[in-house]
Motif scaffolding. Structure first.
Motif, PDB file in Angstrom:
ATOM      1  N   PHE A  69       0.809  -1.224   0.000  1.00 54.97           N
ATOM      2  CA  PHE A  69       0.000   0.000   0.000  1.00 54.97           C
ATOM      3  C   PHE A  69       0.841   1.274   0.000  1.00 54.97           C
ATOM      4  N   ASN A  70       2.153   1.142   0.010  1.00 60.70           N
ATOM      5  CA  ASN A  70       3.010   2.332   0.024  1.00 60.70           C
ATOM      6  C   ASN A  70       2.787   3.268  -1.167  1.00 60.70           C
ATOM      7  N   PRO A  71       2.592   2.742  -2.392  1.00 59.76           N
ATOM      8  CA  PRO A  71       2.381   3.669  -3.513  1.00 59.76           C
ATOM      9  C   PRO A  71       1.155   4.563  -3.360  1.00 59.76           C
ATOM     10  N   GLY A  95       7.944   7.836  -4.613  1.00 60.69           N
ATOM     11  CA  GLY A  95       8.627   7.295  -3.445  1.00 60.69           C
ATOM     12  C   GLY A  95       7.938   6.071  -2.883  1.00 60.69           C
ATOM     13  N   GLY A  96       6.615   5.990  -3.052  1.00 63.79           N
ATOM     14  CA  GLY A  96       5.898   4.815  -2.558  1.00 63.79           C
ATOM     15  C   GLY A  96       6.291   3.552  -3.286  1.00 63.79           C
ATOM     16  N   VAL A  97       6.512   3.653  -4.589  1.00 65.45           N
ATOM     17  CA  VAL A  97       6.932   2.479  -5.356  1.00 65.45           C
ATOM     18  C   VAL A  97       8.329   2.033  -4.937  1.00 65.45           C
ATOM     19  N   VAL A  98       9.230   3.012  -4.780  1.00 65.97           N
ATOM     20  CA  VAL A  98      10.600   2.682  -4.371  1.00 65.97           C
ATOM     21  C   VAL A  98      10.613   2.061  -2.977  1.00 65.97           C
ATOM     22  N   SER A  99       9.869   2.661  -2.035  1.00 62.83           N
ATOM     23  CA  SER A  99       9.838   2.124  -0.674  1.00 62.83           C
ATOM     24  C   SER A  99       9.175   0.755  -0.635  1.00 62.83           C
ATOM     25  N   MET A 100       8.179   0.521  -1.498  1.00 58.83           N
ATOM     26  CA  MET A 100       7.541  -0.796  -1.550  1.00 58.83           C
ATOM     27  C   MET A 100       8.547  -1.859  -2.000  1.00 58.83           C
TER      28      MET A 100
END
Length: 246
Positions: A69-71, A95-100
């Protein structure tokens, strides 16, 4: 890998997991370099990557869905794929995709490191290494017995399931009305088997402590953890990325 001292392998595994977990959520390039240890472990330990994934099939889905769910929460643009020069068009990577992806890699690497340790080291050697690190003997004995009793409970569950299928061959699965009875029987049978195992341990001299003859540490066994800890620190500090960029 199988002949190395267990304490060195345990220290490397724990230190690797700690270093992997310490990476920033956007440090994807550095985290990718940490794959060097799992790759080495599978090659040096002569382990099958396909079989490892099959054995971890129940854990990996949980690891993959940790940051799913980060993205949706972190939509800060990090970089764009396909953008050239001053052109800002392209596929925006948030950033959500990278952190995921980073969270998934952290969990994946940690599971692989633990699997390599278990696949190349017996439970007795792991417990021996824990006692050398002065872990309380109660904790070590509990870990060893849990490991032993998991297999015992699995065998009992297989026997109960087989007996149920023989008595109800035309039924698909186990009827929900029998769940409570079978679970109770499974627990009682496992407790009885555990008592037999404990009595056998007492007959073999068990007195509440884990005793294993000390092993002589070779030079290569001392260099193994030192080498890998230096490699992990080298990657964690970003020195490897700077060297590759240079």
């Amino acid at each position: 890998m199988n002949r190395l001292h267990p304490m060195g392998k345990l220290l490397v595994c724990v230190f690797y997991i700690v270093i992997v977990a310490s990476f920033h959520k956007y440090a994807l390039s550095q985290l990718i370099l940490m794959a060097v240890f799992p790759v080495f472990g599978f090659i040096a330990g002569e382990l099958s990557f396909k079989e490892g994934l099959y054995r971890m099939r129940l854990i990996l889905p949980l690891v993959i869905f940790v940051g799913i769910f980060n993205p949706f929460f972190d939509k800060t643009p990090i970089f764009a794929i396909g953008a050239a020069g001053g052109n800002s068009t392209g596929i925006q990577i948030t950033g959500g995709v990278v952190s995921m992806i980073t969270l998934m890699l952290k969990g994946f690497y940690s599971v692989l490191a633990a699997y390599i340790l278990i696949a190349t080291t017996s439970i007795d050697e792991i417990c021996y290494a824990l006692r050398l690190l002065h872990i309380p003997k109660v904790v070590v004995i509990v870990i060893m017995l849990i490991y032993r009793y998991f297999g015992l409970m699995g065998n009992e569950a297989d026997r109960i399931t087989t007996a149920y299928k023989l008595r109800a061959p035309s039924q698909n699965g186990i009827h929900y009305k029998a769940w409570g009875t079978l679970v109770g029987q499974w627990l009682l049978r496992s407790i009885d088997r555990a008592g037999i195992v404990y009595e056998s341990m007492l007959l073999r001299g068990f007195r509440g402590d884990f005793v294993v003859p000390r092993r002589k540490v070779r030079t290569v066994e001392m260099l193994y953890p030192i080498f890998w800890i230096l490699v992990f620190v080298f990657i964690r500090l970003g020195l490897a990325s700077r060297l590759m960029a240079f």
